[in-house]
Design a protein around this motif. Structure first.
Motif, PDB file in Angstrom:
ATOM      1  N   ARG A   1      40.730  41.890  53.238  1.00  0.00           N
ATOM      2  CA  ARG A   1      41.070  40.784  52.355  1.00  0.00           C
ATOM      3  C   ARG A   1      42.468  40.951  51.778  1.00  0.00           C
ATOM      4  NH1 ARG A   1      40.000  41.143  46.724  1.00  0.00           N
ATOM      5  NH2 ARG A   1      39.438  43.247  46.107  1.00  0.00           N
TER       6      ARG A   1
ATOM      7  N   ILE B   1      45.080  41.101  48.682  1.00  0.00           N
ATOM      8  CA  ILE B   1      45.241  41.428  47.268  1.00  0.00           C
ATOM      9  C   ILE B   1      46.513  40.722  46.816  1.00  0.00           C
ATOM     10  CG2 ILE B   1      45.577  43.269  45.578  1.00  0.00           C
ATOM     11  CD1 ILE B   1      42.893  43.487  46.961  1.00  0.00           C
ATOM     12  N   TRP B   2      46.358  39.753  45.929  1.00  0.00           N
ATOM     13  CA  TRP B   2      47.505  38.989  45.442  1.00  0.00           C
ATOM     14  C   TRP B   2      48.237  39.759  44.356  1.00  0.00           C
ATOM     15  CZ3 TRP B   2      48.512  35.423  48.768  1.00  0.00           C
ATOM     16  CH2 TRP B   2      47.477  34.864  49.494  1.00  0.00           C
TER      17      TRP B   2
ATOM     18  N   ASP C   1      46.431  40.113  41.195  1.00  0.00           N
ATOM     19  CA  ASP C   1      45.337  41.082  41.308  1.00  0.00           C
ATOM     20  C   ASP C   1      45.870  42.501  41.167  1.00  0.00           C
ATOM     21  OD1 ASP C   1      43.548  38.986  41.862  1.00  0.00           O
ATOM     22  OD2 ASP C   1      43.885  39.174  44.026  1.00  0.00           O
ATOM     23  N   LEU C   2      46.974  42.776  41.838  1.00  0.00           N
ATOM     24  CA  LEU C   2      47.581  44.103  41.782  1.00  0.00           C
ATOM     25  C   LEU C   2      48.016  44.437  40.356  1.00  0.00           C
ATOM     26  CD1 LEU C   2      47.930  46.058  44.132  1.00  0.00           C
ATOM     27  CD2 LEU C   2      50.284  45.311  44.321  1.00  0.00           C
TER      28      LEU C   2
ATOM     29  N   ILE D   1      44.805  45.284  38.479  1.00  0.00           N
ATOM     30  CA  ILE D   1      44.229  46.556  38.923  1.00  0.00           C
ATOM     31  C   ILE D   1      44.970  47.732  38.293  1.00  0.00           C
ATOM     32  CG2 ILE D   1      43.980  48.072  40.944  1.00  0.00           C
ATOM     33  CD1 ILE D   1      43.391  45.440  42.546  1.00  0.00           C
TER      34      ILE D   1
ATOM     35  N   GLY E   1      51.124  38.436  48.813  1.00  0.00           N
ATOM     36  CA  GLY E   1      50.014  39.370  48.711  1.00  0.00           C
ATOM     37  C   GLY E   1      50.061  40.417  49.804  1.00  0.00           C
TER      38      GLY E   1
ATOM     39  N   ARG F   1      47.554  42.787  52.452  1.00  0.00           N
ATOM     40  CA  ARG F   1      46.241  43.047  53.033  1.00  0.00           C
ATOM     41  C   ARG F   1      45.812  44.439  52.565  1.00  0.00           C
ATOM     42  NH1 ARG F   1      44.690  39.079  55.850  1.00  0.00           N
ATOM     43  NH2 ARG F   1      46.147  37.779  56.989  1.00  0.00           N
ATOM     44  N   VAL F   2      44.519  44.614  52.379  1.00  0.00           N
ATOM     45  CA  VAL F   2      44.004  45.907  51.941  1.00  0.00           C
ATOM     46  C   VAL F   2      44.435  46.995  52.918  1.00  0.00           C
ATOM     47  CG1 VAL F   2      41.895  47.251  51.561  1.00  0.00           C
ATOM     48  CG2 VAL F   2      42.085  44.949  50.620  1.00  0.00           C
TER      49      VAL F   2
ATOM     50  N   ILE G   1      42.580  50.816  47.159  1.00  0.00           N
ATOM     51  CA  ILE G   1      42.046  49.797  46.259  1.00  0.00           C
ATOM     52  C   ILE G   1      40.594  49.579  46.662  1.00  0.00           C
ATOM     53  CG2 ILE G   1      42.246  47.384  45.611  1.00  0.00           C
ATOM     54  CD1 ILE G   1      45.055  47.801  45.331  1.00  0.00           C
ATOM     55  N   GLU G   2      39.713  49.507  45.699  1.00  0.00           N
ATOM     56  CA  GLU G   2      38.279  49.246  45.854  1.00  0.00           C
ATOM     57  C   GLU G   2      37.506  50.493  45.916  1.00  0.00           C
ATOM     58  OE1 GLU G   2      37.833  45.226  48.154  1.00  0.00           O
ATOM     59  OE2 GLU G   2      38.967  46.700  49.280  1.00  0.00           O
TER      60      GLU G   2
END
Length: 65
Positions: free
Chosen positions: A11, A13-14, A17-18, A21, A51, A53-54, A64-65
């Motif tokens: 997915r 990560i915009w 979002d970053l 986080i 953004g 990508r993971v 991340i996650e």
């Protein structure tokens, strides 16, 4: 059995979002980009909407996650 919603494996990560986080500002993200602490965004919808990508972040050593 519970229904699970499948999340995309890679997915996006915009920037917002970053920022959330890591608890940093947009300016800090810009500084990290200039210092090569973050890879260049690989998803570019507009000049302001970018953004990562993971998989791109993970390849750069950012988990991340």
């Amino acid at each position: 059995m519970k229904n699970k919603i499948a999340m995309p494996a890679d997915r996006v990560i915009w920037r917002q979002d970053l920022m959330s986080i890591f608890g940093v500002t947009s300016e800090t993200i810009r500084r990290w980009l200039r210092a090569n602490r973050l890879p260049e965004p690989d998803v570019d919808i507009s000049n302001r909407t970018k953004g990562w990508r993971v998989s791109t972040l993970r390849a750069a050593g950012i988990n991340i996650e």
